[in-house]
Design an enzyme around this catalytic site. Structure first.
Site, short mmCIF file in Angstrom:
data_model
loop_
_atom_site.label_atom_id
_atom_site.label_comp_id
_atom_site.label_asym_id
_atom_site.label_seq_id
_atom_site.Cartn_x
_atom_site.Cartn_y
_atom_site.Cartn_z
CB SER A 1 -0.91 -0.01 1.23
OG SER A 1 -1.64 1.18 1.32
N GLY B 1 -0.63 4.51 -0.07
CA GLY B 1 -1.49 5.65 0.23
C GLY B 1 -2.13 6.23 -1.02
N GLY C 1 -1.40 4.98 -4.63
CA GLY C 1 -1.88 3.70 -5.13
C GLY C 1 -1.25 2.52 -4.42
N GLY D 1 -7.02 1.34 4.37
CA GLY D 1 -6.35 0.06 4.15
C GLY D 1 -7.28 -1.11 4.43
CG ASP D 2 -8.84 -1.62 8.29
OD1 ASP D 2 -7.83 -2.34 8.29
OD2 ASP D 2 -9.12 -0.84 9.22
#
Length: 310
Positions: free
Chosen positions: A220, A222, A225, A251-252
């Site tokens: 990840s 942020g 992308g 993120g979840d």
């Protein structure tokens, strides 16, 4: 069915405050209370896809009662181990420019008997599910290898395990080789034990994990992308710019969208687009771990994926 593991759930209290500054006094008029934490956020997004999902973990005290009632209202199947200590709370202060200040309690201490009861529950529940998704931090008292133990048990039962955590729990979990892992840059540095200075080094680190027994790796990045690794291919995923309201839980949301997509047997690149769009759409609303499907579908059209071989 998908099983989400939420070992350290919390009551999230969000205060939207105009012109927030440190050291000042404010009256909050825009307040939200939600049941959240990594596993619950993922569960919430999966439910939005009308995919069967249940959650297990630990709950205690009045906070635990509140979380249980919220999940009951959502119609979520739940099997929690009741603990002696109070489940945690977290506070998010969201200013007008979209910046979020977060304060999370450490969480309850889990006793040895409570841990054993959870393992027994987990061993039985995983017989009923297809996918296991564990997200979030560990509460105090659980050893760092807890997720690694759950991964080993899942693999012995022939189940796919998706892991999204941090710190030593992530490092030990990676050693147990889950089906899926989603570190960010800082977490990836902890895993490999050195600083990452460029996107090329990110790619090399992702390839290392992918070639050492982890089926799907998503790094990840942020608002820049993400980079995914699967089956000998690298996927560079770029997302459109948006107006950020609350980035917490993105993120979840990304994990939830991806797991739900794989459960529905979507094409891999399509699943990546869904995941990226879910993570981005989450940042457009106030509620943590919430995806507006209209926003998600609009964002999907502007997600760009570049595929290349290792």
């Amino acid at each position: 069915m998908i099983l989400t593991v939420s070992l350290n759930p919390s009551i999230g209290r969000r205060y939207n405050i105009k012109d927030f500054q440190l050291g000042k006094s404010f009256v909050a008029t825009d307040i939200q209370y939600t049941a959240e934490g990594g596993g619950l956020n993922v569960m919430n997004v999966i439910k939005g896809f009308n995919v069967p999902v249940m959650v297990i973990g630990f709950l205690g005290g009045r906070n635990g009662d509140y979380i249980k009632k919220e999940l009951d209202l959502m119609g979520i199947r739940q099997e929690f181990i009741l603990i002696n200590e109070e489940s945690r709370s977290s506070i998010s202060i969201i200013s007008e420019n979209g910046m979020s200040t977060e304060i999370s309690e450490r969480g309850p201490s889990i006793s040895g008997n409570e841990v054993l009861a959870f393992y027994e529950l987990y061993k039985e529940i995983i017989k009923e599910v297809d996918i296991i998704c564990a997200s979030g931090s560990l509460p105090h008292g659980l050893p760092h290898e807890t997720y690694a133990n759950l991964i080993i048990m899942a693999k012995e039962a022939g189940k796919k395990f998706f892991l999204d955590t941090s710190g030593k729990a992530l490092k030990l979990g990676v050693d147990a080789k889950p089906f899926f892992v989603k570190p960010n840059r800082e977490e990836l540095e902890e895993i490999i034990g050195c600083k990452i200075q460029s996107e090329m080094e990110l790619v090399q680190a992702g390839k290392y994990l992918s070639e050492n027994g982890i089926e799907i790796v998503i790094i990840s990045l942020g608002d820049e992308g993400s980079i995914a690794f699967h089956n000998g291919y690298i996927y560079r995923i770029r997302v459109p710019k948006i107006e950020t309201i609350n980035p917490a839980g993105s993120g979840d949301a990304m994990v939830g969208g991806f797991v739900a997509s794989l459960y529905r047997d979507y094409d891999f690149e399509f699943a990546l687009k869904v995941a990226a769009a879910c993570g981005t759409a989450n940042a457009m609303v106030k509620e943590t771990g919430k995806v507006d499907m209209y926003n998600m579908k609009k964002i999907m059209k502007d997600v760009i994926i570049t595929k290349s071989k290792f």
